[in-house]
Design a protein around this motif. Structure first.
Motif, PDB file in Angstrom:
ATOM      1  N   ARG A  84       0.821  -1.218   0.000  1.00 35.31           N
ATOM      2  CA  ARG A  84       0.000   0.000   0.000  1.00 35.31           C
ATOM      3  C   ARG A  84       0.854   1.267   0.000  1.00 35.31           C
ATOM      4  N   CYS A  85       2.088   1.130  -0.473  1.00 33.47           N
ATOM      5  CA  CYS A  85       2.951   2.310  -0.528  1.00 33.47           C
ATOM      6  C   CYS A  85       2.490   3.286  -1.605  1.00 33.47           C
ATOM      7  N   LEU A  86       1.951   2.757  -2.713  1.00 33.44           N
ATOM      8  CA  LEU A  86       1.466   3.628  -3.776  1.00 33.44           C
ATOM      9  C   LEU A  86       0.289   4.470  -3.310  1.00 33.44           C
ATOM     10  N   ASP A  87      -0.620   3.864  -2.552  1.00 38.72           N
ATOM     11  CA  ASP A  87      -1.758   4.635  -2.038  1.00 38.72           C
ATOM     12  C   ASP A  87      -1.284   5.735  -1.086  1.00 38.72           C
ATOM     13  N   TRP A  88      -0.313   5.409  -0.256  1.00 40.82           N
ATOM     14  CA  TRP A  88       0.218   6.424   0.671  1.00 40.82           C
ATOM     15  C   TRP A  88       0.913   7.551  -0.090  1.00 40.82           C
ATOM     16  N   MET A  89       1.638   7.202  -1.173  1.00 39.00           N
ATOM     17  CA  MET A  89       2.307   8.228  -1.969  1.00 39.00           C
ATOM     18  C   MET A  89       1.287   9.134  -2.650  1.00 39.00           C
ATOM     19  N   ARG A  90       0.195   8.583  -3.130  1.00 37.66           N
ATOM     20  CA  ARG A  90      -0.826   9.411  -3.764  1.00 37.66           C
ATOM     21  C   ARG A  90      -1.418  10.404  -2.765  1.00 37.66           C
ATOM     22  N   VAL A  91      -1.696   9.945  -1.563  1.00 37.50           N
ATOM     23  CA  VAL A  91      -2.273  10.842  -0.548  1.00 37.50           C
ATOM     24  C   VAL A  91      -1.293  11.937  -0.174  1.00 37.50           C
ATOM     25  N   MET A  92      -0.035  11.593   0.021  1.00 37.89           N
ATOM     26  CA  MET A  92       0.967  12.581   0.398  1.00 37.89           C
ATOM     27  C   MET A  92       1.224  13.579  -0.728  1.00 37.89           C
ATOM     28  N   LEU A  93       1.266  13.099  -1.960  1.00 42.22           N
ATOM     29  CA  LEU A  93       1.498  14.007  -3.085  1.00 42.22           C
ATOM     30  C   LEU A  93       0.325  14.954  -3.281  1.00 42.22           C
ATOM     31  N   LYS A  94      -0.887  14.481  -3.070  1.00 44.27           N
ATOM     32  CA  LYS A  94      -2.044  15.368  -3.173  1.00 44.27           C
ATOM     33  C   LYS A  94      -2.010  16.445  -2.093  1.00 44.27           C
ATOM     34  N   GLU A 141       1.655  18.054  -9.608  1.00 48.19           N
ATOM     35  CA  GLU A 141       1.650  16.595  -9.524  1.00 48.19           C
ATOM     36  C   GLU A 141       2.527  15.970 -10.605  1.00 48.19           C
ATOM     37  N   PHE A 142       2.449  16.530 -11.811  1.00 42.72           N
ATOM     38  CA  PHE A 142       3.258  15.965 -12.885  1.00 42.72           C
ATOM     39  C   PHE A 142       4.748  16.222 -12.654  1.00 42.72           C
ATOM     40  N   PHE A 159       8.433  13.933 -13.325  1.00 49.54           N
ATOM     41  CA  PHE A 159       9.786  14.429 -13.605  1.00 49.54           C
ATOM     42  C   PHE A 159      10.772  14.048 -12.507  1.00 49.54           C
ATOM     43  N   ALA A 160      10.426  14.303 -11.247  1.00 47.53           N
ATOM     44  CA  ALA A 160      11.368  14.021 -10.162  1.00 47.53           C
ATOM     45  C   ALA A 160      11.383  12.531  -9.795  1.00 47.53           C
ATOM     46  N   PHE A 161      10.201  11.920  -9.707  1.00 42.73           N
ATOM     47  CA  PHE A 161      10.129  10.509  -9.336  1.00 42.73           C
ATOM     48  C   PHE A 161      10.827   9.587 -10.339  1.00 42.73           C
ATOM     49  N   PRO A 162      10.732   9.824 -11.658  1.00 38.84           N
ATOM     50  CA  PRO A 162      11.448   8.951 -12.604  1.00 38.84           C
ATOM     51  C   PRO A 162      12.959   8.953 -12.441  1.00 38.84           C
ATOM     52  N   TYR A 163      13.545  10.046 -11.930  1.00 42.64           N
ATOM     53  CA  TYR A 163      14.993  10.039 -11.721  1.00 42.64           C
ATOM     54  C   TYR A 163      15.379   9.017 -10.662  1.00 42.64           C
ATOM     55  N   LEU A 164      14.568   8.899  -9.616  1.00 46.15           N
ATOM     56  CA  LEU A 164      14.841   7.911  -8.575  1.00 46.15           C
ATOM     57  C   LEU A 164      14.695   6.494  -9.119  1.00 46.15           C
ATOM     58  N   ILE A 165      13.620   6.241  -9.869  1.00 46.94           N
ATOM     59  CA  ILE A 165      13.395   4.905 -10.409  1.00 46.94           C
ATOM     60  C   ILE A 165      14.403   4.582 -11.505  1.00 46.94           C
ATOM     61  N   ALA A 178       5.206   5.544 -13.231  1.00 55.02           N
ATOM     62  CA  ALA A 178       4.576   6.839 -12.977  1.00 55.02           C
ATOM     63  C   ALA A 178       3.247   6.990 -13.704  1.00 55.02           C
ATOM     64  N   ALA A 179       3.085   6.311 -14.838  1.00 57.33           N
ATOM     65  CA  ALA A 179       1.848   6.470 -15.611  1.00 57.33           C
ATOM     66  C   ALA A 179       0.612   6.034 -14.839  1.00 57.33           C
ATOM     67  N   PRO A 180       0.571   4.855 -14.224  1.00 55.62           N
ATOM     68  CA  PRO A 180      -0.648   4.506 -13.477  1.00 55.62           C
ATOM     69  C   PRO A 180      -0.906   5.406 -12.279  1.00 55.62           C
ATOM     70  N   MET A 181       0.170   5.937 -11.674  1.00 59.89           N
ATOM     71  CA  MET A 181      -0.028   6.835 -10.546  1.00 59.89           C
ATOM     72  C   MET A 181      -0.712   8.128 -10.997  1.00 59.89           C
ATOM     73  N   LEU A 182      -0.258   8.683 -12.111  1.00 58.78           N
ATOM     74  CA  LEU A 182      -0.861   9.926 -12.600  1.00 58.78           C
ATOM     75  C   LEU A 182      -2.276   9.686 -13.123  1.00 58.78           C
ATOM     76  N   MET A 183      -2.487   8.544 -13.779  1.00 61.07           N
ATOM     77  CA  MET A 183      -3.828   8.257 -14.284  1.00 61.07           C
ATOM     78  C   MET A 183      -4.831   8.063 -13.158  1.00 61.07           C
ATOM     79  N   SER A 184      -4.378   7.486 -12.041  1.00 58.90           N
ATOM     80  CA  SER A 184      -5.280   7.307 -10.906  1.00 58.90           C
ATOM     81  C   SER A 184      -5.637   8.636 -10.249  1.00 58.90           C
TER      82      SER A 184
END
Length: 224
Positions: A119-129, A139-140, A145-151, A164-170
């Motif tokens: 459930r880390c993705l759900d937590w990241m979505r809440v924190m980013l919002k 958000e983008f 831009f920043a998150f892809p450098y880490l990955i 990053a695509a499913p995170m932004l689409m959600s």
């Protein structure tokens, strides 16, 4: 010096270098039906792969890709008349070369599955919002831009855009625009991705295997 002094006669017992003339160079193998049919026969596996992928009931990639590879192997041996031993050796070399990106992509898939199951993705979505106040550009910039450098540093080979695509689409971003924008922004981090894998793996066979040369290519790509 005169012409007689410039011409050196080899000493007795010294090995004489032999230069290969154009007549002694190994011939380029081709099919019996001419150059035009050579192109058609070499494109036949790719055409078969496209048809198998785009037909109404498409084959899975686990089936279509091996079939295309076997078809290319048959064309190389049966039509082009290549050396069977050398062809099989190149197949083994290709499998070993493909192991590098396969392991990198497998690590990225494992990272995504761990983030989703925990459930880390759900937590990241809440924190980013909460950080961006639901602003689409903010958000983008954080996720696209920043998150892809880490990955990219952890995996590479296009996995930042895939994560990053499913995170932004959600979060409500449009699908086509999100994918196109992620592919554009991911090009900046690709040069340094996966501990320099695009440089030493992508240019390893094309340039001299020298750390200084690869370092110069990396700096040039970064500046461009």
């Amino acid at each position: 010096r005169g012409p007689a002094q410039l011409h050196r006669v080899p000493r007795a017992g010294s090995p004489r270098r032999r230069t290969m003339s154009s007549a002694e160079s190994p011939p380029v193998n081709g099919g019996p039906w001419g150059p035009f049919m050579d192109v058609i026969m070499c494109l036949l596996p790719i055409i078969a792969l496209v048809i198998a992928t785009l037909k109404p009931n498409p084959w899975p990639t686990t089936t279509s890709l091996p079939v295309a590879a076997v078809l290319m192997w048959v064309v190389t041996l049966a039509y082009l008349g290549a050396d069977p031993l050398q062809t099989c050796a190149l197949v083994i070399k290709g499998l070993l070369s493909a192991w590098t990106p396969i392991t990198i992509v497998a690590g990225a898939i494992f990272l995504f599955e761990c983030m989703e199951s925990s459930r880390c993705l759900d937590w990241m979505r809440v924190m980013l919002k909460s950080l961006t106040l639901s602003h689409p550009i903010a958000e983008f910039m954080l996720i696209g831009f920043a998150f892809p450098y880490l990955i990219e540093g952890a995996s590479g080979f296009g996995t930042p855009a895939a994560l990053a695509a499913p995170m932004l689409m959600s979060m409500g971003h449009p699908k086509l625009e999100t994918v196109c924008a992620l592919l554009l922004t991911n090009t900046f981090a690709t040069v340094f991705g996966a501990v320099g894998t695009p440089v030493w793996f992508g240019f390893g066979d094309a340039v001299e295997d020298d750390p200084a040369t690869l370092r110069a290519i990396g700096w040039g790509c970064a500046l461009v």
